[in-house]
Design an enzyme around this catalytic site. Structure first.
Site, PDB file in Angstrom:
ATOM      1  N   ARG A 121       0.812  -1.228   0.000  1.00 38.94           N
ATOM      2  CA  ARG A 121       0.000   0.000   0.000  1.00 38.94           C
ATOM      3  C   ARG A 121       0.842   1.274   0.000  1.00 38.94           C
ATOM      4  NH1 ARG A 121      -4.928  -1.232   4.092  1.00 38.94           N
ATOM      5  NH2 ARG A 121      -5.790  -3.064   3.042  1.00 38.94           N
ATOM      6  N   ASP A 165     -15.602   8.633   9.347  1.00 42.54           N
ATOM      7  CA  ASP A 165     -14.505   7.676   9.185  1.00 42.54           C
ATOM      8  C   ASP A 165     -13.211   8.487   9.235  1.00 42.54           C
ATOM      9  OD1 ASP A 165     -14.473   4.550   7.896  1.00 42.54           O
ATOM     10  OD2 ASP A 165     -12.590   5.670   7.762  1.00 42.54           O
TER      11      ASP A 165
HETATM   12  C1  LIG Z   1     -13.589  -2.837   8.155  1.00 40.88           C
HETATM   13  S1  LIG Z   1     -14.248  -1.227   7.937  1.00 40.88           S
HETATM   14  C2  LIG Z   1     -15.836  -1.415   8.692  1.00 40.88           C
HETATM   15  C3  LIG Z   1     -16.920  -0.701   7.898  1.00 40.88           C
HETATM   16  C4  LIG Z   1     -18.337  -0.883   8.442  1.00 40.88           C
HETATM   17  N1  LIG Z   1     -18.469  -0.353   9.775  1.00 40.88           N
HETATM   18  C5  LIG Z   1     -18.750  -2.328   8.408  1.00 40.88           C
HETATM   19  O1  LIG Z   1     -18.837  -2.967   9.460  1.00 40.88           O
HETATM   20  O2  LIG Z   1     -18.991  -2.841   7.305  1.00 40.88           O
HETATM   21  C6  LIG Z   1     -13.338  -0.315   9.197  1.00 40.88           C
HETATM   22  C7  LIG Z   1     -13.352   1.186   8.981  1.00 40.88           C
HETATM   23  O3  LIG Z   1     -12.848   1.808  10.173  1.00 40.88           O
HETATM   24  C8  LIG Z   1     -12.135   2.954   9.772  1.00 40.88           C
HETATM   25  N2  LIG Z   1     -11.217   3.371  10.839  1.00 40.88           N
HETATM   26  C9  LIG Z   1     -10.023   2.819  11.191  1.00 40.88           C
HETATM   27  N3  LIG Z   1      -9.452   3.526  12.179  1.00 40.88           N
HETATM   28  C10 LIG Z   1     -10.311   4.529  12.480  1.00 40.88           C
HETATM   29  C11 LIG Z   1     -10.274   5.603  13.408  1.00 40.88           C
HETATM   30  N4  LIG Z   1      -9.233   5.769  14.232  1.00 40.88           N
HETATM   31  N5  LIG Z   1     -11.325   6.460  13.442  1.00 40.88           N
HETATM   32  C12 LIG Z   1     -12.377   6.305  12.600  1.00 40.88           C
HETATM   33  N6  LIG Z   1     -12.453   5.320  11.684  1.00 40.88           N
HETATM   34  C13 LIG Z   1     -11.435   4.441  11.634  1.00 40.88           C
HETATM   35  C14 LIG Z   1     -11.428   2.517   8.503  1.00 40.88           C
HETATM   36  O4  LIG Z   1     -11.040   3.621   7.717  1.00 40.88           O
HETATM   37  C15 LIG Z   1     -12.486   1.644   7.836  1.00 40.88           C
HETATM   38  O5  LIG Z   1     -13.224   2.351   6.880  1.00 40.88           O
END
Ligand SMILES: C[S@@+](CC[C@H](N)C(=O)[O-])C[C@H]1O[C@@H](n2cnc3c(N)ncnc32)[C@H](O)[C@@H]1O
Length: 304
Positions: A68, A170
């Site tokens: 990445r 996010d």
């Molecule tokens: C695996 S996805 C989950 C998406 C959705 N909630 C679902 O369950 O389908 C995790 C998301 O958490 C976000 N994320 C990671 N660290 C974060 C942070 N410190 N604050 C806010 N979002 C975060 C990532 O960018 C990503 O889009």
């Protein structure tokens, strides 16, 4: 009309395909690699992303990190990870956001964990006469989760303009932009009930063949904005009837999870619920939240 999907939810897909890389991932100048990347570089990345976003990267993520971030090195015309990380720490600026965006994992899908949307629809139906309600999707990724919430609200109220507003946040600004656009490959909605597809999605034609756009009325219900769950104070306007915090805490260690929960739950309404991911377990936070259903929690001390 229930929001249940016709068949099991489509397999969640991710926006990024990690590049296949050789097994030897520690030594500078490893065979097949364009950039120098050694153990010290990996450790620096691990520390920096933990500080910025709370994400705890395991040792097995070396190839993912290389794949990445090497795109960032290429874009910036740099030759080694050391140069990239030195530049980032010296005068990162906007590159910090690109660094964070590159290292998040955004796996999601429409109506992922469908039981949550069935429960949400019941909860909204109970509150039909309560006036405007607010819902927060705090790791919204590319938007499938907040749009699924919006569809559920429309179904619960039987209108495209339910008295519900959805905050979708996010840490990754790139996924939020995808959510704001609301355009997806049609395969993303393949598993949905045909009625829901017809009601809430518009099929593209010509150059947009193979894509679908969410109904503009859904877009109107959602406010997409960046928010890092690590920040000390959440500038959000609750109280929220539901907070969806799903499949993000798995990336954080337990003390980080506890800190986030302690900051999140005061934004829940007294009878509000926290919707969590299927593999997230909060036994260690029993003083903050208590279970009230399958992967559902309430704030401790509300008596609700
Ligand atoms: C695996 S996805 C989950 C998406 C959705 N909630 C679902 O369950 O389908 C995790 C998301 O958490 C976000 N994320 C990671 N660290 C974060 C942070 N410190 N604050 C806010 N979002 C975060 C990532 O960018 C990503 O889009």
């Amino acid at each position: 009309m229930s929001v249940s999907t016709r068949s099991p939810a489509p397999a969640a897909t991710t926006r990024r395909t990690p590049a296949p890389l050789p097994a030897d991932d520690g030594a500078p100048g490893s065979a097949g690699r364009d950039f120098e990347f050694d153990d010290r570089d990996f450790r620096r990345v691990v520390d920096l992303i933990r500080q910025r976003a709370g994400i705890a990267l395991a040792d097995g993520k070396r190839d993912m990190v290389y794949g990445r971030l090497s795109r960032r090195l290429r874009a910036l015309g740099l030759r080694s990870f050391k140069d990239y990380l030195d530049q980032l720490e010296r005068d990162g600026g906007d590159e910090w956001q690109a660094f964070t965006n590159a290292l998040t994992t955004n796996l999601t899908s429409f109506f992922r964990e469908p039981h949550h949307f069935e429960r949400l629809q019941e909860e909204l139906a109970k509150r039909r006469h309560d006036g405007p309600l607010k819902i927060w999707s705090c790791a919204a990724s590319t938007g499938e989760e907040p749009y699924s919430i919006a569809i559920t609200a429309c179904e619960a109220y039987g209108t495209l303009t339910p008295p519900v507003t959805i905050l979708a946040t996010d840490v990754d600004t790139q996924v939020l932009a995808t959510g704001e656009r609301g355009v997806y490959p049609v395969e993303r909605i393949a598993g949905l009930d045909d009625t829901l597809k017809r009601r809430y999605f518009q099929r593209g034609s010509g150059p947009n063949e193979g894509k679908c756009r969410v109904h503009p009325a859904l877009r109107q219900l959602i406010d997409f904005r960046p928010l890092n769950l690590l920040t000390a104070r959440y500038d959000v306007a609750g109280p929220f009837t539901a907070v969806f915090c799903r499949n993000v805490m798995i990336y954080f260690d337990k003390p980080t999870q506890r800190g986030i929960l302690a900051r999140l739950v005061p934004h829940l309404a007294d009878d509000g619920m926290l919707y969590t991911g299927h593999s997230e377990n909060y036994l260690h936070a029993a003083d903050i939240i208590q279970p009230c259903g399958r992967t559902l929690y309430r704030r401790v001390g509300t008596g609700a």
